[in-house]
Design a protein around this motif. Structure first.
Motif, PDB file in Angstrom:
ATOM      1  N   SER A 161       0.817  -1.212   0.000  1.00  0.00           N
ATOM      2  CA  SER A 161       0.000   0.000   0.000  1.00  0.00           C
ATOM      3  C   SER A 161       0.852   1.264   0.000  1.00  0.00           C
ATOM      4  O   SER A 161       0.363   2.342  -0.321  1.00  0.00           O
ATOM      5  CB  SER A 161      -0.915   0.020   1.228  1.00  0.00           C
ATOM      6  N   GLY A 162       2.127   1.140   0.403  1.00  0.00           N
ATOM      7  CA  GLY A 162       3.000   2.302   0.481  1.00  0.00           C
ATOM      8  C   GLY A 162       2.849   3.087   1.766  1.00  0.00           C
ATOM      9  O   GLY A 162       3.611   4.004   2.038  1.00  0.00           O
ATOM     10  N   LYS A 163       1.856   2.745   2.572  1.00  0.00           N
ATOM     11  CA  LYS A 163       1.592   3.471   3.817  1.00  0.00           C
ATOM     12  C   LYS A 163       2.106   2.652   5.005  1.00  0.00           C
ATOM     13  O   LYS A 163       1.761   1.487   5.146  1.00  0.00           O
ATOM     14  CB  LYS A 163       0.084   3.699   3.958  1.00  0.00           C
ATOM     15  N   PRO A 164       2.929   3.271   5.871  1.00  0.00           N
ATOM     16  CA  PRO A 164       3.393   2.538   7.057  1.00  0.00           C
ATOM     17  C   PRO A 164       2.219   2.181   7.972  1.00  0.00           C
ATOM     18  O   PRO A 164       1.230   2.912   8.035  1.00  0.00           O
ATOM     19  CB  PRO A 164       4.323   3.525   7.768  1.00  0.00           C
ATOM     20  N   GLN A 165       2.341   1.063   8.655  1.00  0.00           N
ATOM     21  CA  GLN A 165       1.345   0.668   9.650  1.00  0.00           C
ATOM     22  C   GLN A 165       2.022   0.646  11.005  1.00  0.00           C
ATOM     23  O   GLN A 165       3.142   0.150  11.139  1.00  0.00           O
ATOM     24  CB  GLN A 165       0.767  -0.713   9.339  1.00  0.00           C
TER      25      GLN A 165
END
Length: 185
Positions: A70-74
Motif C-alpha cells: 500500500s505504500g503506507k506505514p502501519q
C-alpha cells in the motif's frame, strides 16, 4: 518435509515476509515489507531482509511496518511478546495484544493512568494489588508515550503476571495473566 517447504511462501529478495499475530487472531499473514521497527528488551531494532536470525522479547510500545504494498506505514501498539527472525527473511511477531496506533484514545489512557497511579499508592492495598497497579501504570505510560512520540521507552513487564489494559475507543479491556498463563479477568 519437502512438500511443506515447497508450499511455504518465500520473501522476494530485499523484503521480509511478515507474520504478525495475537492469541485470538492473525493480524498480518505472509505480508511482504521492507523494514519492521520494534522495541525490545535489548533496545530498538530495525529489521531488514537477511537479518541475523534471533528471538527478541518485545517491550510495550510500537511495532512499525514499512514498505508495504500500500505504500503506507502501519503502526501498532503491542503490550509485549516476541519477534522471531528467521534465516529465510521471515519475521514472526507474536504479541499478547496489538492495536492499530490510530485506534488508541489518549484521554482514556490518561484516565487509566490516573486510576492505576491511585491504586498503586493506595493505603491498605495488598502487595499483589500494588504490583498489578504498577504494571498497569507502566502500560498506560507506554501507550501515552507511543501516542505522543510514536516510540515508547523500554517498559519491563513481569513475565509471570502480564497486565495489559488496551484503550480503544474509550473502552478498557483488562487482561491479567497468572503464573500459568491463565486469564484471571
Amino acid at each position: 518435509s519437502f512438500a511443506t517447504e515447497a508450499a511455504a511462501p518465500t520473501a522476494t529478495p530485499g523484503k521480509l515476509l511478515l507474520n504478525f499475530a495475537v492469541p485470538h487472531q492473525s493480524i498480518l499473514n505472509s505480508v511482504e515489507a521492507t523494514q519492521v521497527n520494534v522495541q525490545t528488551s535489548g533496545g530498538d531494532m530495525g529489521i531488514l531482509s537477511d537479518h541475523v536470525p534471533s528471538i527478541s522479547q518485545l517491550n510495550a510500545g510500537v511495532v512499525e511496518i514499512l514498505g508495504l504494498e500500500s505504500g503506507k506505514p502501519q503502526k501498532y501498539f503491542v503490550s509485549g511478546g516476541f519477534a522471531i527472525i528467521n534465516a529465510d527473511s521471515t519475521l514472526n511477531i507474536n504479541a499478547v495484544e496489538a492495536f492499530p496506533l490510530e485506534e488508541l484514545d489518549a484521554e482514556a489512557a490518561r484516565r487509566g493512568l490516573e486510576e492505576a497511579t491511585r491504586a498503586e499508592t493506595a493505603s491498605g492495598a495488598s502487595e499483589a494489588d500494588k504490583a498489578t497497579a504498577r504494571i498497569e501504570r507502566e502500560t498506560f505510560e507506554a501507550i501515552l508515550y507511543s501516542l505522543a512520540q510514536n516510540t515508547a521507552p523500554p517498559v519491563q513487564l513481569n513475565p509471570l503476571m502480564r497486565l495489559t489494559r488496551a484503550v480503544t475507543s474509550n473502552e478498557f479491556r483488562p487482561f491479567v495473566y497468572d503464573a500459568q498463563g491463565d486469564s484471571t479477568s
